[in-house]
Design an enzyme around this catalytic site. Sequence first.
Site, PDB file in Angstrom:
ATOM      1  N   PRO A   2      -5.187  27.047  55.264  1.00 27.51           N
ATOM      2  CA  PRO A   2      -4.551  26.358  54.155  1.00 27.51           C
ATOM      3  C   PRO A   2      -3.316  25.573  54.592  1.00 27.51           C
ATOM      4  CG  PRO A   2      -4.840  28.719  53.711  1.00 27.51           C
ATOM      5  CD  PRO A   2      -5.083  28.496  55.146  1.00 27.51           C
ATOM      6  N   GLU A   3      -3.375  24.283  54.419  1.00 24.39           N
ATOM      7  CA  GLU A   3      -2.208  23.420  54.607  1.00 24.39           C
ATOM      8  C   GLU A   3      -1.863  22.842  53.240  1.00 24.39           C
ATOM      9  OE1 GLU A   3      -2.837  20.634  57.838  1.00 24.39           O
ATOM     10  OE2 GLU A   3      -4.194  22.008  58.852  1.00 24.39           O
ATOM     11  N   LYS A  57       3.708  24.855  52.439  1.00 25.96           N
ATOM     12  CA  LYS A  57       2.488  25.659  52.409  1.00 25.96           C
ATOM     13  C   LYS A  57       2.660  26.920  51.579  1.00 25.96           C
ATOM     14  CE  LYS A  57       1.443  24.163  57.120  1.00 25.96           C
ATOM     15  NZ  LYS A  57       1.288  24.618  58.520  1.00 25.96           N
ATOM     16  N   ARG A 272      -1.084  23.822  70.439  1.00 26.04           N
ATOM     17  CA  ARG A 272      -2.209  23.828  69.508  1.00 26.04           C
ATOM     18  C   ARG A 272      -3.314  22.917  70.001  1.00 26.04           C
ATOM     19  NH1 ARG A 272      -1.208  28.218  67.503  1.00 26.04           N
ATOM     20  NH2 ARG A 272       0.675  28.457  66.302  1.00 26.04           N
TER      21      ARG A 272
END
Length: 302
Positions: A2-3, A57, A272
């Site tokens: 979830p962003e 978020k 990332r």
Amino acid sequence: MPELPEVETVARGLRQAILGRRILSVTLGKTDFIDDPAALEQRLPGRQIEAVERYGKFLLLRLSAVSGGTRVTANGDGAPASLLVHLGMTGQIAPSPTGQPLEKHTHVCLLLDDGRELRYTDARRFGRIAYLTRTSLAEELMGFGADPLEVSKEEFASRICVRRARIKALLLDQSTLRGVGNIYADESLWRAKIHPARLGANLSRKQAEKLRLALQEILRKAIALRGSSISDFLDAAGEPGEYQRHHRAYGREGKKCYRCKTVIRRAIVAGRSSYFCPNCQPAPRGLGVLPLPLGRTARKRY
DNA sequence: CTCGATCCCTGGACGC
DNA sequence: TGCGTCCAGGGATCGA
């Protein structure tokens, strides 16, 4: 994962589903991701859910003062408060009929005054839940960056173009911008034709503005399509999003760039996985090597 | 200030 | 089929 668009989708769903409901009681499972579990059990019952907001978020459930009999005490125990919820990687929050069997990894159940339960499930428990007073909420929200949907051209540039960190790291940094995660960082960089390893300070004002506009368009479209469902994101009604069909970079390693047909690559930037088109998004000068995802020793020259 | 490394955690993918 | 290993990733933290 979830962003901003996924959390916004959840917030909108919850707004429809639970606004105005009163919390009757709290049942907890594992609590190692909850700031102060006892505070949830003791302070939530009796409060009405007055608003559901999104902050980066985070979901923010605004709660009324405790009603009926109980007075606001000197230390503010009964005063309006809020519940802060971060979904981490695998968090889901949705109302269920009471009596429906608990999903695996259900860790918080809030019994509501209409007989339903607001349930939080989170397999990996990378999420976070905190009960916050007016004061602790204010402290919590300090230090967050700009809202990417609202940020002006000038503020965006002032936050990005003075920094020596990589643009990918800056996009992910919640104290610079709040709400952007790995998917929408890569998507906006692809759209703006900027390599993730570029330094913020080395972007021209024009490039920064192109990035800001790309980011905003992508976030708006993703919200309209109720977010991206990669592995397990579901909204508050249990429905997946649609935006994953529109990804142009994220998750497309080895596939052809939609603009130029060059093969999309993946490298580790800012710790990332980062997907980019090596043709459309030229590497910065002096970038010798970037680590590849597989293996500590495997390295590749670009 | 910025970096990489490490930890948290579980499920899914993959190799044998 | 089953077991081991790797990997995903947001965020906190710590040492370089």
